[in-house]
Design an enzyme around this catalytic site. Structure first.
Site, PDB file in Angstrom:
ATOM      1  N   HIS A  58       0.702  -1.232  -0.115  1.00 33.31           N
ATOM      2  CA  HIS A  58       0.051  -0.056  -0.008  1.00 33.31           C
ATOM      3  C   HIS A  58       0.818   1.265   0.064  1.00 33.31           C
ATOM      4  CE1 HIS A  58       0.758  -0.054   4.305  1.00 33.31           C
ATOM      5  NE2 HIS A  58       0.858   1.313   4.297  1.00 33.31           N
TER       6      HIS A  58
HETATM    7  C1  UD1 Z   1      -2.530   5.670   5.687  1.00 31.71           C
HETATM    8  C2  UD1 Z   1      -1.147   6.087   6.322  1.00 31.71           C
HETATM    9  C3  UD1 Z   1       0.071   4.904   6.331  1.00 31.71           C
HETATM   10  C4  UD1 Z   1      -0.472   3.794   6.974  1.00 31.71           C
HETATM   11  C5  UD1 Z   1      -1.896   3.341   6.284  1.00 31.71           C
HETATM   12  C6  UD1 Z   1      -2.541   1.902   6.867  1.00 31.71           C
HETATM   13  C7  UD1 Z   1      -0.424   8.526   6.302  1.00 31.71           C
HETATM   14  C8  UD1 Z   1       0.621   9.428   5.552  1.00 31.71           C
HETATM   15  N1  UD1 Z   1      -0.341   7.177   5.744  1.00 31.71           N
HETATM   16  O1  UD1 Z   1      -1.952   5.472   4.281  1.00 31.71           O
HETATM   17  O2  UD1 Z   1       1.051   5.379   7.304  1.00 31.71           O
HETATM   18  O3  UD1 Z   1       0.553   2.732   6.706  1.00 31.71           O
HETATM   19  O4  UD1 Z   1      -2.488   4.482   6.311  1.00 31.71           O
HETATM   20  O5  UD1 Z   1      -3.294   1.754   5.924  1.00 31.71           O
HETATM   21  O6  UD1 Z   1      -1.184   9.039   6.842  1.00 31.71           O
HETATM   22  N2  UD1 Z   1      -9.369   4.695   1.531  1.00 31.71           N
HETATM   23  C9  UD1 Z   1     -10.546   4.243   1.220  1.00 31.71           C
HETATM   24  N3  UD1 Z   1     -11.078   3.886   2.652  1.00 31.71           N
HETATM   25  C10 UD1 Z   1     -10.627   4.300   3.639  1.00 31.71           C
HETATM   26  C11 UD1 Z   1      -9.349   4.738   3.616  1.00 31.71           C
HETATM   27  C12 UD1 Z   1      -8.812   5.175   2.654  1.00 31.71           C
HETATM   28  O7  UD1 Z   1     -11.061   3.835   0.489  1.00 31.71           O
HETATM   29  O8  UD1 Z   1     -11.443   3.888   4.637  1.00 31.71           O
HETATM   30  C13 UD1 Z   1      -8.457   5.000   0.094  1.00 31.71           C
HETATM   31  C14 UD1 Z   1      -8.804   6.478  -0.319  1.00 31.71           C
HETATM   32  O9  UD1 Z   1      -9.223   6.473  -1.755  1.00 31.71           O
HETATM   33  C15 UD1 Z   1      -7.669   7.172   0.091  1.00 31.71           C
HETATM   34  C16 UD1 Z   1      -6.575   6.053  -0.071  1.00 31.71           C
HETATM   35  O10 UD1 Z   1      -7.260   5.108   0.130  1.00 31.71           O
HETATM   36  O11 UD1 Z   1      -7.288   8.206  -0.930  1.00 31.71           O
HETATM   37  C17 UD1 Z   1      -5.582   6.388   0.856  1.00 31.71           C
HETATM   38  O12 UD1 Z   1      -5.908   6.625   2.362  1.00 31.71           O
HETATM   39  P1  UD1 Z   1      -4.919   7.556   3.131  1.00 31.71           P
HETATM   40  O13 UD1 Z   1      -5.620   7.195   4.477  1.00 31.71           O
HETATM   41  O14 UD1 Z   1      -4.685   8.817   2.599  1.00 31.71           O
HETATM   42  O15 UD1 Z   1      -3.450   6.789   3.365  1.00 31.71           O
HETATM   43  P2  UD1 Z   1      -3.112   5.186   3.298  1.00 31.71           P
HETATM   44  O16 UD1 Z   1      -2.551   4.948   1.900  1.00 31.71           O
HETATM   45  O17 UD1 Z   1      -4.188   4.428   3.749  1.00 31.71           O
END
Ligand code: UD1
Length: 376
Positions: free
Chosen positions: A209
């Protein structure tokens, strides 16, 4: 007037939930401390958040900021503007933040500027790679925090190197492993139907991820091809993070290499059970490197650096490069029986008790703790 000292815990994303659960449980042993939980909503869908709260026995948050997704600036700013009034209304004596996600830094920045002391759990971890957003979050959160709870002696040394005062730092151990040890003996088997059919050690688990690995379709395809090649016919079970699934939507789903089988994101207990039964785990996660070390399952990390160097020296972890170029050799070694020796026990399952004791003592609700962790 309020009598009891109040702690406000802030969580936002999946790994945060795993870390805060044992801390809140340990603090319940200090009944003169009042606890409140804020969920920023950085992770919001049930597979990433709600299911984890249930699995981990976390209380319903007192505040849900519902910030959702966005760019780093948007997400960090949304947590800041929505957290500030909550901080004002709750008027806590201490704010606890965990890990290294955007919510961690945002909450720490708001609290520090309002003069509320911040305790950072998992302080001092460093990959020394500033291209990782988490590294920036770690460095800044550690600068803002008055109480630094380091998982290892090496993390404490990183904090001292960054000029943090020695009397602010306590080595407590890894709270994530407290959670793992609390669940390990009661896990469901099979974790998923696919695991039952393949049997224990009959499959490899894959998670990816990190933005560096999954945001570019060509790069992700190249990594997946190397994984399938290195697995040499052993099926690869791949719970797909939402960030990664966006790239695998539509046509691309059909282009997963043979042998790589996508799964929905799993809850905490099912994912742990899946790892326990695996022949090996291939990942780019930070926490999984420690979890596989605690479980004794071989781990291959698709990165060039790690914030958990002890997993390389005392655990089962091996870095195979951000492009997975070293994976085929590493898997060949595993098949040839060249695997790391059984590990020393790195954790005693009491990290969160030590965290709770330090926090309670800071609030004047307990004597200064005597139970310090031996060097790890
Ligand atoms: C975040 C953390 C990372 C951690 C990871 C665990 C930061 C910078 N990164 O990364 O350190 O290892 O979480 O998972 O804070 N999305 C969904 N549903 C959700 C959440 C996210 O669909 O409930 C999708 C969205 O399209 C979003 C993407 O995942 O844009 C990324 O989510 P985000 O929380 O921004 O970062 P992670 O890659 O999950």
């Amino acid at each position: 007037m309020r009598g009891m000292p109040r702690i406000l815990h802030v969580v936002g994303a999946r790994p945060n939930f795993v870390k805060i659960a044992p801390i809140m449980a340990a603090l319940r042993q200090h009944p003169v401390v009042e606890q409140r939980l804020v969920h920023t909503g950085q992770h919001y869908d049930p597979r990433m958040a709600g299911g984890f709260f249930d699995d981990l026995g976390l209380p319903v948050p007192d505040h849900d900021l519902r910030v959702g997704s966005g760019t780093h600036a948007e997400q960090t700013a949304a947590v800041m503007t929505r957290f500030e009034p909550v901080l004002h209304a709750e008027a806590p004596d201490l704010v606890v933040v965990v890990g290294d996600v955007n919510s961690t830094l945002a909450a720490a920045l708001v609290a520090a500027k309002r003069g509320v002391p911040v305790a950072h759990v998992e302080a001092g971890l460093r990959s020394h790679d500033r291209s990782m957003p988490e590294e920036i979050n770690r460095v800044l959160t550690d600068q803002l925090s008055a109480i630094l709870l380091a998982p290892t002696e090496q993390a404490a040394a990183n904090l001292r190197h960054d000029g943090r005062p020695a009397d602010a730092i306590t080595v407590v151990g890894n709270v994530m492993i407290d959670t793992l040890l609390a669940h390990r003996d009661t896990l469901p088997w099979p974790a998923v139907d696919e695991a039952r059919d393949l049997g224990e050690r009959g499959y490899i688990v894959l998670t990816l991820h990190r933005p560096a690995n999954v945001d570019d379709p060509a790069r992700l395809a190249a990594i997946l091809a190397r994984v399938a090649d290195a697995a040499a016919g052993v099926p690869v079970l791949f719970p797909v993070h939402p960030r990664t699934s966006r790239l695998l939507a539509g046509d691309a789903a059909g282009r997963l290499p043979a042998g790589v089988r996508p799964l929905e994101p799993l809850g905490y207990r099912r994912f742990l059970a899946l790892m326990v039964g695996a022949a090996a785990v291939i990942t780019d996660s930070g926490g999984i490197q420690e979890e596989t070390t605690a479980l004794g399952v071989p781990c291959f990390t698709v990165r060039d650096t790690t914030e958990w160097p002890r997993t390389l020296t005392a655990g089962t972890n091996r870095l195979v490069g951000a492009n997975a170029a070293g994976l085929a050799d590493a898997m060949a070694d595993l098949r040839a029986g060249r695997r790391p020796a059984p590990m020393p026990r790195l954790e005693d399952g009491r990290a969160s008790t030590r965290v709770a004791d330090v926090l309670a003592s800071h609030l004047g609700a307990a004597p200064r703790p005597a139970d310090r962790l031996a060097a790890v």
